[in-house]
Scaffold this active site. Structure first.
Site, mmCIF file in Angstrom:
data_model
loop_
_atom_site.group_PDB
_atom_site.id
_atom_site.type_symbol
_atom_site.label_atom_id
_atom_site.label_comp_id
_atom_site.label_asym_id
_atom_site.label_seq_id
_atom_site.Cartn_x
_atom_site.Cartn_y
_atom_site.Cartn_z
ATOM 1 N N LYS A 1 0.829 -1.209 0.000
ATOM 2 C CA LYS A 1 0.000 0.000 0.000
ATOM 3 C C LYS A 1 0.867 1.264 0.000
ATOM 4 C CE LYS A 1 -1.900 -1.047 3.940
ATOM 5 N NZ LYS A 1 -1.212 -2.324 4.202
ATOM 6 N N ARG B 1 -9.265 1.280 8.643
ATOM 7 C CA ARG B 1 -8.843 -0.080 8.926
ATOM 8 C C ARG B 1 -9.916 -0.869 9.653
ATOM 9 N NH1 ARG B 1 -2.965 0.701 8.909
ATOM 10 N NH2 ARG B 1 -1.914 -1.302 8.979
ATOM 11 N N ARG C 1 11.487 -6.056 4.675
ATOM 12 C CA ARG C 1 11.215 -4.607 4.646
ATOM 13 C C ARG C 1 12.208 -3.885 5.553
ATOM 14 N NH1 ARG C 1 5.317 -2.003 5.379
ATOM 15 N NH2 ARG C 1 5.235 -3.167 7.342
ATOM 16 N N ARG D 1 11.500 -2.744 11.281
ATOM 17 C CA ARG D 1 10.525 -2.265 12.268
ATOM 18 C C ARG D 1 10.252 -3.362 13.281
ATOM 19 N NH1 ARG D 1 5.659 0.044 8.671
ATOM 20 N NH2 ARG D 1 4.447 -1.067 10.240
ATOM 21 N N ARG E 1 -0.609 -9.429 13.210
ATOM 22 C CA ARG E 1 -1.171 -8.330 12.410
ATOM 23 C C ARG E 1 -2.023 -8.865 11.265
ATOM 24 N NH1 ARG E 1 3.933 -5.205 10.828
ATOM 25 N NH2 ARG E 1 2.522 -3.747 9.822
HETATM 26 P P1 ADP Z 1 2.285 -1.803 3.206
HETATM 27 O O1 ADP Z 1 2.304 -0.298 3.190
HETATM 28 O O2 ADP Z 1 1.080 -2.380 2.544
HETATM 29 O O3 ADP Z 1 2.496 -2.359 4.568
HETATM 30 P P2 ADP Z 1 4.877 -1.617 1.835
HETATM 31 O O4 ADP Z 1 4.589 -0.707 0.692
HETATM 32 O O5 ADP Z 1 5.644 -1.068 2.978
HETATM 33 O O6 ADP Z 1 3.509 -2.314 2.328
HETATM 34 O O7 ADP Z 1 5.629 -2.904 1.255
HETATM 35 C C1 ADP Z 1 6.060 -3.972 2.126
HETATM 36 C C2 ADP Z 1 7.458 -4.454 1.691
HETATM 37 O O8 ADP Z 1 7.350 -5.130 0.432
HETATM 38 C C3 ADP Z 1 8.454 -3.313 1.479
HETATM 39 O O9 ADP Z 1 9.718 -3.784 1.869
HETATM 40 C C4 ADP Z 1 8.383 -3.046 -0.026
HETATM 41 O O10 ADP Z 1 9.620 -2.537 -0.518
HETATM 42 C C5 ADP Z 1 8.098 -4.438 -0.584
HETATM 43 N N1 ADP Z 1 7.204 -4.427 -1.780
HETATM 44 C C6 ADP Z 1 6.174 -3.575 -2.040
HETATM 45 N N2 ADP Z 1 5.559 -3.896 -3.209
HETATM 46 C C7 ADP Z 1 6.220 -4.990 -3.685
HETATM 47 C C8 ADP Z 1 6.055 -5.802 -4.869
HETATM 48 N N3 ADP Z 1 5.094 -5.558 -5.789
HETATM 49 N N4 ADP Z 1 6.911 -6.834 -5.029
HETATM 50 C C9 ADP Z 1 7.881 -7.090 -4.116
HETATM 51 N N5 ADP Z 1 8.085 -6.369 -2.995
HETATM 52 C C10 ADP Z 1 7.259 -5.325 -2.774
HETATM 53 P P1 ADP Z 2 1.536 -1.539 7.379
HETATM 54 O O1 ADP Z 2 1.916 -0.508 6.333
HETATM 55 O O2 ADP Z 2 2.562 -2.588 7.507
HETATM 56 O O3 ADP Z 2 0.164 -2.105 7.175
HETATM 57 P P2 ADP Z 2 1.133 0.730 9.057
HETATM 58 O O4 ADP Z 2 2.356 1.553 9.024
HETATM 59 O O5 ADP Z 2 0.000 1.137 8.186
HETATM 60 O O6 ADP Z 2 1.531 -0.773 8.749
HETATM 61 O O7 ADP Z 2 0.583 0.611 10.521
HETATM 62 C C1 ADP Z 2 1.407 0.250 11.603
HETATM 63 C C2 ADP Z 2 0.549 0.142 12.868
HETATM 64 O O8 ADP Z 2 -0.019 1.425 13.159
HETATM 65 C C3 ADP Z 2 -0.634 -0.798 12.769
HETATM 66 O O9 ADP Z 2 -0.280 -2.143 13.046
HETATM 67 C C4 ADP Z 2 -1.566 -0.207 13.836
HETATM 68 O O10 ADP Z 2 -1.130 -0.555 15.144
HETATM 69 C C5 ADP Z 2 -1.341 1.281 13.684
HETATM 70 N N1 ADP Z 2 -2.301 1.898 12.741
HETATM 71 C C6 ADP Z 2 -2.019 2.501 11.558
HETATM 72 N N2 ADP Z 2 -3.132 2.956 10.974
HETATM 73 C C7 ADP Z 2 -4.170 2.626 11.797
HETATM 74 C C8 ADP Z 2 -5.594 2.802 11.743
HETATM 75 N N3 ADP Z 2 -6.199 3.404 10.722
HETATM 76 N N4 ADP Z 2 -6.319 2.316 12.783
HETATM 77 C C9 ADP Z 2 -5.745 1.719 13.821
HETATM 78 N N5 ADP Z 2 -4.432 1.502 13.931
HETATM 79 C C10 ADP Z 2 -3.638 1.949 12.937
#
Ligand code: ADP
Ligand code: ADP
Ligand code: ZN
Length: 214
Positions: free
Chosen positions: A13, A88, A127, A160, A171
């Protein structure tokens, strides 16, 4: 253009939201980034959020909703924005719909970046996040030019705490219980679009651009 990014933790995302924000010149609003900035700055909100985040749990709705509604009412959001990590939960989605309706507005797209659970643990363990600017990399799929050092700011890269495998599984469970129901919610609203998140980063983005229009 007002866009919501949906998908499991690690689906990509944030990666896609940054590309959308750059291409369409709209703000990228990540609630995770906002909480991490608050933790870093030692605020009251950060202190409260951290106890949940460390356990892989969602921060309570009441700590999130007003924050996002205030943010999208700022001037730079007038032409749209991309929400990453919000909503979420169903109550968060309902609160957003209601707040926008009061302004005569609605979201345009909810894009579900679809990645099966099997791929997620792998994604998360690779990541790396920059402690300086929050940029996100992947050891294999999105490496930095110099190992362990941010391309953008030269900051140090870390895994992280909540990306450790034991927390990732938790999660994912939270995602299936509390966030996945949003797919139905936005299908009913008529704005859900799904993209395959397992292909290369640029190919995922291509599919999104086809949905949003060049
Ligand atoms: P989210 O915001 O949904 O948690 P991230 O954008 O941080 O996900 O992506 C999670 C991990 O996967 C990061 O290390 C990112 O560089 C990697 N990643 C994101 N998109 C892809 C993809 N299409 N293929 C492989 N790795 C990806
Ligand atoms: P990821 O990109 O891997 O999905 P985020 O950076 O979006 O993770 O979120 C990290 C953490 O921050 C979540 O596991 C949650 O604890 C908190 N968080 C982020 N956005 C929200 C939301 N909209 N509602 C509740 N908790 C949230
Ligand atoms: Zn950096």
């Amino acid at each position: 253009m007002k866009i919501i990014m949906l998908g499991a933790p690690g689906a990509g995302k944030g990666t896609q939201a940054k590309k959308i924000a750059a291409k369409y010149d709209i703000p990228h609003i990540s609630t995770g980034d906002i909480f991490r900035a608050n933790i870093k700055n030692g605020t009251e909100l950060g202190r409260k959020a951290k106890t949940y985040m460390d356990q892989g749990l969602l921060v309570p709705d009441e700590l999130v909703v007003d924050l996002v509604v205030d943010r999208v009412n700022q001037e730079d959001c007038a032409d749209g924005y991309v929400l990453d990590g919000f909503p979420r939960t169903i109550p968060q989605a309902e609160a957003l719909t209601k707040a926008l309706a009061e302004l005569g507005q609605k979201m345009d797209y909810a894009i579900d970046v679809n990645v099966p659970d099997e791929n997620i643990v792998n994604r998360m363990s690779g990541r790396r996040a920059c402690v300086g600017c929050g940029a996100t990399y992947h050891m294999v799929y999105a490496p930095t030019k110099k190992e362990g050092i941010c391309d953008t700011c030269g900051g140090e890269l870390i895994l992280r705490d909540d990306d450790k495998p034991e927390t990732v599984q938790k999660r994912l469970n939270v995602y299936h219980d509390q966030t996945q129901p949003l797919i139905d919610y936005y299908t009913k609203e008529g704005i859900l679009r799904t993209v395959d998140g397992t292909v290369d980063i640029d190919d995922v983005f291509q599919a999104i651009v086809e949905i949003l229009g060049a």
